[in-house]
Scaffold this active site. Structure first.
Site, PDB file in Angstrom:
ATOM      1  N   ASP A 106       3.711   2.201  -4.326  1.00  0.00           N
ATOM      2  CA  ASP A 106       2.772   2.976  -5.135  1.00  0.00           C
ATOM      3  C   ASP A 106       2.347   2.104  -6.311  1.00  0.00           C
ATOM      4  O   ASP A 106       3.157   1.812  -7.191  1.00  0.00           O
ATOM      5  CB  ASP A 106       3.463   4.251  -5.618  1.00  0.00           C
ATOM      6  CG  ASP A 106       2.597   5.094  -6.550  1.00  0.00           C
ATOM      7  OD1 ASP A 106       1.441   4.704  -6.825  1.00  0.00           O
ATOM      8  OD2 ASP A 106       3.091   6.146  -7.011  1.00  0.00           O
ATOM      9  N   VAL A 107       1.086   1.684  -6.340  1.00  0.00           N
ATOM     10  CA  VAL A 107       0.656   0.751  -7.383  1.00  0.00           C
ATOM     11  C   VAL A 107       0.665   1.382  -8.774  1.00  0.00           C
ATOM     12  O   VAL A 107       0.652   0.666  -9.773  1.00  0.00           O
ATOM     13  CB  VAL A 107      -0.739   0.163  -7.092  1.00  0.00           C
ATOM     14  CG1 VAL A 107      -0.723  -0.661  -5.825  1.00  0.00           C
ATOM     15  CG2 VAL A 107      -1.813   1.245  -7.050  1.00  0.00           C
ATOM     16  N   ASP A 137       0.861  -1.181   0.000  1.00  0.00           N
ATOM     17  CA  ASP A 137       0.000   0.000   0.000  1.00  0.00           C
ATOM     18  C   ASP A 137       0.897   1.231   0.000  1.00  0.00           C
ATOM     19  O   ASP A 137       2.079   1.144   0.336  1.00  0.00           O
ATOM     20  CB  ASP A 137      -0.910   0.001   1.238  1.00  0.00           C
ATOM     21  CG  ASP A 137      -2.182   0.837   1.038  1.00  0.00           C
ATOM     22  OD1 ASP A 137      -2.060   1.982   0.562  1.00  0.00           O
ATOM     23  OD2 ASP A 137      -3.276   0.346   1.352  1.00  0.00           O
ATOM     24  N   TYR A 142     -14.081   7.813 -11.345  1.00  0.00           N
ATOM     25  CA  TYR A 142     -14.160   6.541 -10.620  1.00  0.00           C
ATOM     26  C   TYR A 142     -14.943   5.516 -11.434  1.00  0.00           C
ATOM     27  O   TYR A 142     -14.510   4.365 -11.574  1.00  0.00           O
ATOM     28  CB  TYR A 142     -14.826   6.768  -9.260  1.00  0.00           C
ATOM     29  CG  TYR A 142     -14.855   5.541  -8.379  1.00  0.00           C
ATOM     30  CD1 TYR A 142     -13.722   5.152  -7.679  1.00  0.00           C
ATOM     31  CD2 TYR A 142     -16.012   4.776  -8.239  1.00  0.00           C
ATOM     32  CE1 TYR A 142     -13.733   4.037  -6.857  1.00  0.00           C
ATOM     33  CE2 TYR A 142     -16.029   3.657  -7.418  1.00  0.00           C
ATOM     34  CZ  TYR A 142     -14.893   3.292  -6.727  1.00  0.00           C
ATOM     35  OH  TYR A 142     -14.905   2.179  -5.927  1.00  0.00           O
ATOM     36  N   LYS A 167     -13.366   1.940 -12.908  1.00  0.00           N
ATOM     37  CA  LYS A 167     -13.884   0.639 -12.487  1.00  0.00           C
ATOM     38  C   LYS A 167     -14.525  -0.117 -13.649  1.00  0.00           C
ATOM     39  O   LYS A 167     -14.486  -1.360 -13.690  1.00  0.00           O
ATOM     40  CB  LYS A 167     -14.874   0.821 -11.332  1.00  0.00           C
ATOM     41  CG  LYS A 167     -14.221   1.316 -10.055  1.00  0.00           C
ATOM     42  CD  LYS A 167     -13.114   0.379  -9.564  1.00  0.00           C
ATOM     43  CE  LYS A 167     -12.561   0.781  -8.222  1.00  0.00           C
ATOM     44  NZ  LYS A 167     -11.549  -0.174  -7.713  1.00  0.00           N
TER      45      LYS A 167
END
Length: 241
Positions: free
Chosen positions: A55-56, A36, A148, A152
């Protein structure tokens, strides 16, 4: 135990859904590497969970994780892409490009980078189960939050693409779609927004992160050995309407 001896990487694991997934997979026998952006000790109930700050949305951070796994001669059996943000509720008329790019970077690009690392490591080596956390808002429309919703929705089709692409190579890829879940991200939303979603949820209550983790465990385990490209809604019936 349903994932005994497997190595699982879980993103967004400091709190909320990602944390619940890390805890549940560890409880079921998996060796969990939790990552995370948050610094500090997450204080997991299971002290054997291996936490790293990452950091993804960073290509170099994913490469560093791959290098660490290779140095330790570890493979990946399970990848749970749970990291996600929703810092703005803006619609198309007022969303800033900065907010748009930040959300896409974490919610969509982060999933891509995770899938790229896991598949590049595991193709031709061993079975791999990937579970991407999308949202009901990736499948149906709501008011505002265009970035968002876009991120998604992309995760759902990325999941389907990877499922079809790698089906014959021992890789299963599925998406889980949470409804209204009791997390920090939901708690800071406008109360009227949560109330509107709750009013449309047939079961009439908010869900728990542990209920999402239970679905993730199923999709990640051999119990779902003939399941790939699926979208599992854990939403109290919201998307059944």
């Amino acid at each position: 135990m349903r994932v005994q001896g497997k190595v699982a990487v879980v993103t967004g694991a400091y709190r909320g859904i990602g944390r619940a997934c890390a805890e549940r997979l560890a409880a079921e026998g998996s060796r969990v590497i939790a990552v995370d952006i948050a610094a500090g000790d997450p204080g997991f109930h299971n002290p054997d969970i291996d936490y790293h700050r990452m950091d993804v949305g960073s290509e170099s951070d994913w490469q560093a994780l791959a290098d660490r796994l290779a140095a330790e001669a570890r493979q990946i059996d399970i990848l749970v892409n749970a990291a996600g943000i929703a810092p703005t509720k803006a619609g198309a008329h007022d969303v800033t490009l900065t907010d748009w790019e930040q959300i896409i970077r974490v919610n969509q690009t982060g999933v891509l980078l995770g899938m790229r690392m896991a598949t590049s490591m595991m193709l031709g080596r061993a079975p791999l189960a990937i579970v991407n956390i999308s949202s009901i808002w990736g499948q149906v429309g709501g008011s505002g939050q265009i970035a968002y919703h876009a991120s998604k929705g992309a995760v759902i089709n990325m999941t389907r693409n990877a499922a079809v692409t790698y089906a014959k190579q021992g890789v299963r890829v599925n998406a889980l779609l949470p409804g209204l879940i009791d997390t920090d991200m939901v708690r800071v939303q406008p109360p009227e927004m949560n109330a509107a979603t709750l009013a449309l949820t047939p079961m009439g209550r908010i869900g728990l992160p542990e209920e999402i983790a239970a679905g993730v465990l199923f999709l990640a385990s051999d119990d779902a050995s003939f399941v790939t490209g699926a979208t599992l809604a854990v939403d109290g019936g919201f998307t059944a309407q």
